[in-house]
Design an enzyme around this catalytic site. Structure first.
Site, short mmCIF file in Angstrom:
data_model
loop_
_atom_site.label_atom_id
_atom_site.label_comp_id
_atom_site.label_asym_id
_atom_site.label_seq_id
_atom_site.Cartn_x
_atom_site.Cartn_y
_atom_site.Cartn_z
N GLY A 282 -40.66 -5.48 -33.40
CA GLY A 282 -41.45 -4.39 -32.84
C GLY A 282 -42.77 -4.90 -32.30
O GLY A 282 -42.88 -5.32 -31.14
N GLN B 86 -33.44 5.31 -27.08
CA GLN B 86 -33.35 5.90 -28.43
C GLN B 86 -33.45 7.42 -28.32
O GLN B 86 -34.43 7.95 -27.80
CB GLN B 86 -34.47 5.37 -29.33
CG GLN B 86 -34.22 5.77 -30.78
CD GLN B 86 -35.33 5.38 -31.74
OE1 GLN B 86 -36.50 5.63 -31.47
NE2 GLN B 86 -34.97 4.79 -32.87
N TYR C 242 -37.19 11.53 -39.46
CA TYR C 242 -37.00 12.54 -38.41
C TYR C 242 -35.69 13.31 -38.66
O TYR C 242 -35.06 13.16 -39.70
CB TYR C 242 -37.08 11.88 -37.03
CG TYR C 242 -38.46 11.31 -36.78
CD1 TYR C 242 -39.56 12.16 -36.65
CD2 TYR C 242 -38.68 9.94 -36.75
CE1 TYR C 242 -40.84 11.66 -36.47
CE2 TYR C 242 -39.96 9.42 -36.58
CZ TYR C 242 -41.04 10.29 -36.43
OH TYR C 242 -42.31 9.79 -36.27
N ARG D 29 -29.81 4.02 -35.88
CA ARG D 29 -30.86 3.36 -36.67
C ARG D 29 -31.11 4.17 -37.93
O ARG D 29 -31.27 5.40 -37.88
CB ARG D 29 -32.14 3.30 -35.84
CG ARG D 29 -33.23 2.50 -36.49
CD ARG D 29 -34.41 2.28 -35.58
NE ARG D 29 -34.92 0.95 -35.76
CZ ARG D 29 -36.21 0.62 -35.70
NH1 ARG D 29 -37.11 1.53 -35.42
NH2 ARG D 29 -36.60 -0.62 -35.89
C1 LIG Z 1 -46.45 1.59 -32.04
C2 LIG Z 1 -45.18 1.79 -32.79
C3 LIG Z 1 -44.31 2.80 -32.39
C4 LIG Z 1 -43.08 2.98 -33.04
N1 LIG Z 1 -42.21 3.93 -32.58
C5 LIG Z 1 -40.95 3.98 -33.07
C6 LIG Z 1 -39.96 4.81 -32.45
O1 LIG Z 1 -40.19 5.51 -31.45
N2 LIG Z 1 -38.72 4.81 -33.01
C7 LIG Z 1 -38.40 4.06 -34.11
O2 LIG Z 1 -37.26 4.10 -34.57
N3 LIG Z 1 -39.32 3.25 -34.69
C8 LIG Z 1 -40.56 3.17 -34.17
N4 LIG Z 1 -41.47 2.28 -34.70
C9 LIG Z 1 -41.04 1.34 -35.76
C10 LIG Z 1 -40.63 -0.01 -35.12
O3 LIG Z 1 -39.45 0.14 -34.35
C11 LIG Z 1 -40.37 -1.07 -36.19
O4 LIG Z 1 -39.43 -0.55 -37.09
C12 LIG Z 1 -41.63 -1.46 -36.94
O5 LIG Z 1 -42.69 -1.74 -36.04
C13 LIG Z 1 -41.39 -2.68 -37.84
O6 LIG Z 1 -40.99 -3.80 -37.07
P1 LIG Z 1 -42.00 -4.99 -36.70
O7 LIG Z 1 -42.58 -5.47 -38.00
O8 LIG Z 1 -41.18 -6.03 -36.02
O9 LIG Z 1 -43.07 -4.41 -35.83
C14 LIG Z 1 -42.72 2.13 -34.11
C15 LIG Z 1 -43.63 1.14 -34.52
C16 LIG Z 1 -44.82 0.96 -33.87
C17 LIG Z 1 -45.74 -0.15 -34.30
#
Ligand SMILES: Cc1cc2nc3c(=O)[nH]c(=O)nc-3n(C[C@H](O)[C@H](O)[C@H](O)COP(=O)(O)O)c2cc1C
Length: 372
Positions: free
Chosen positions: A322, A102, A183, A230
């Site tokens: 995630g 990413q 961002y 994304r």
């Molecule tokens: C620890 C953590 C770090 C994350 N870092 C990013 C990231 O670097 N880039 C991004 O697009 N989303 C990031 N997210 C968002 C996740 O990609 C995802 O959209 C979010 O956790 C919801 O999905 P889930 O319910 O399956 O966890 C992050 C989420 C978490 C929990």
């Protein structure tokens, strides 16, 4: 189970054939070396453990020093970073996996401590709300950023192009442009953060220009069928907002259709999730699903059951997970076998060394409970 599963069917995602439709969502884990923002050997292990995902999308990796906004996050702009990532991609491929990186520029979500005392940059000098910067001096207030000059905007597009070339040199299968979560790319798209009067601001056509140029730059390097983007059209990070999100993001999706991308990845979390739209807020993902003609990934609070439902209802072609992938390196196998899931520990999401990073057990490593 009489119902057929879609999650475990293979899928042609642009240039890649995926063995299943579970995507590992990009997640910042803040474990890179602070000196040089280089991925470590633990990063190699972390991604290898998760190689059974249909596709891994790495944590955000900065395209330039200017794009940094957090400590311990990796970049993809130096030789040492490329060498560090090369170890990751080699190992993931050897384990049978597929991996996109990413590409990230935080824009205004940063702090002068990361930029030799200079202000972070953004489309316009609009101060973020509700967030602080995580720096070597602890959590700090984020100031209003400096608006990029027009020539500088074009230079940032070029930074994405170079980062894509570095990603290719590092052996990635493709790149995802981070256009989500408030961002830089998102800051250009939404009118709350973009008050420019040049060709990158004003009309939706102008506000989408930066995103489209960045995607095109990556496609020039990799081929469009190895580039995804994304978006988080209902996100609120840093107070990001737009006066008409459906119109704005629909236009972006229409324009993306012309490029033949590997995918469009949309976060629109299910109710009850911390990232879920506010009650009463207009939803956008379903509009984008109708407009976008290529592969569509949905993310945000999905379980195996809700993911299967979303695929069966044709709401998406793939689902990104995630947090479930943080706690379950073998999430695919666990879903397939109907096995219990490990419990994630939020205290180690962004810190903790190897703890909470590479020590979540796989099914094979989990001791079988015995009756006492
Ligand atoms: C620890 C953590 C770090 C994350 N870092 C990013 C990231 O670097 N880039 C991004 O697009 N989303 C990031 N997210 C968002 C996740 O990609 C995802 O959209 C979010 O956790 C919801 O999905 P889930 O319910 O399956 O966890 C992050 C989420 C978490 C929990």
């Amino acid at each position: 189970m009489s119902q057929t599963s879609n999650l475990f069917s293979s899928y042609q995602l642009g240039a890649l054939t995926l063995p299943n439709r579970l995507v590992m969502a990009p997640m910042t884990r803040s474990r890179a070396k602070n000196d040089g923002n280089v991925p470590t050997d633990s990063t190699v292990k972390y991604y290898v453990q998760r190689a059974s995902a249909g596709l891994i999308i790495t944590e955000g990796a900065q395209v330039s020093a200017q794009g940094v906004g957090y400590i311990f996050t990796p970049g993809i702009y130096s030789e040492a970073q490329v060498a560090g990532w090369r170890k990751v991609t080699d190992a993931v491929h050897a384990a049978g996996g597929r991996i996109f990186i990413q590409l990230w520029h935080v824009g205004r979500i940063s702090h002068p401590d990361f930029h030799h005392g200079e202000l972070p940059v953004a489309p316009s000098a609009v101060k973020p709300t509700g967030v602080q910067a995580y720096t070597t001096n602890g959590m700090q207030e984020i100031p209003a950023p400096r608006a990029l000059e027009t020539a500088e905007v074009k230079a940032v597009v070029d930074d994405f192009r170079k980062a894509a070339a570095n990603a290719k040199a590092a052996g990635f299968d493709g790149v995802e442009i981070h256009g989500a979560n408030g961002y830089l790319v998102d800051q250009f798209i939404q009118d709350g953060t973009n008050q420019r009067t040049d060709e990158y601001g004003g009309s939706v056509e102008n506000r989408a220009r930066f995103a489209l140029e960045v995607v095109q730059a990556a496609a020039d390097v990799f081929g469009a069928d190895r580039v995804g983007i994304r978006l988080a059209p209902t996100g609120a990070m840093g107070g990001i907002n737009d006066s008409d999100r459906v119109k704005t993001f629909s236009y972006v999706a229409e324009q993306l259709n012309k490029l033949g991308l590997a995918y469009l990845h949309v976060i629109e979390a299910l109710p009850g999730h911390p990232m879920a739209p506010q009650p009463g807020q207009e939803l956008v993902a379903a509009h984008l699903r109708k407009i976008f003609t290529g592969p569509f990934i949905l993310n945000g609070g999905y379980t195996q059951e809700t993911a299967e439902q979303a695929l069966a209802n044709n709401e998406a072609d793939l689902i990104a997970f995630g947090v479930p992938f943080i706690a379950n390196p073998d999430l695919v196998e666990r879903f397939e076998q109907g096995a219990a899931l490990n419990t994630p520990n939020p205290a180690t999401f962004y810190a903790g060394g190897d703890e909470g990073y590479i020590d979540y057990p796989s099914l094979q490593e989990t001791p079988v409970a015995t009756e006492q």
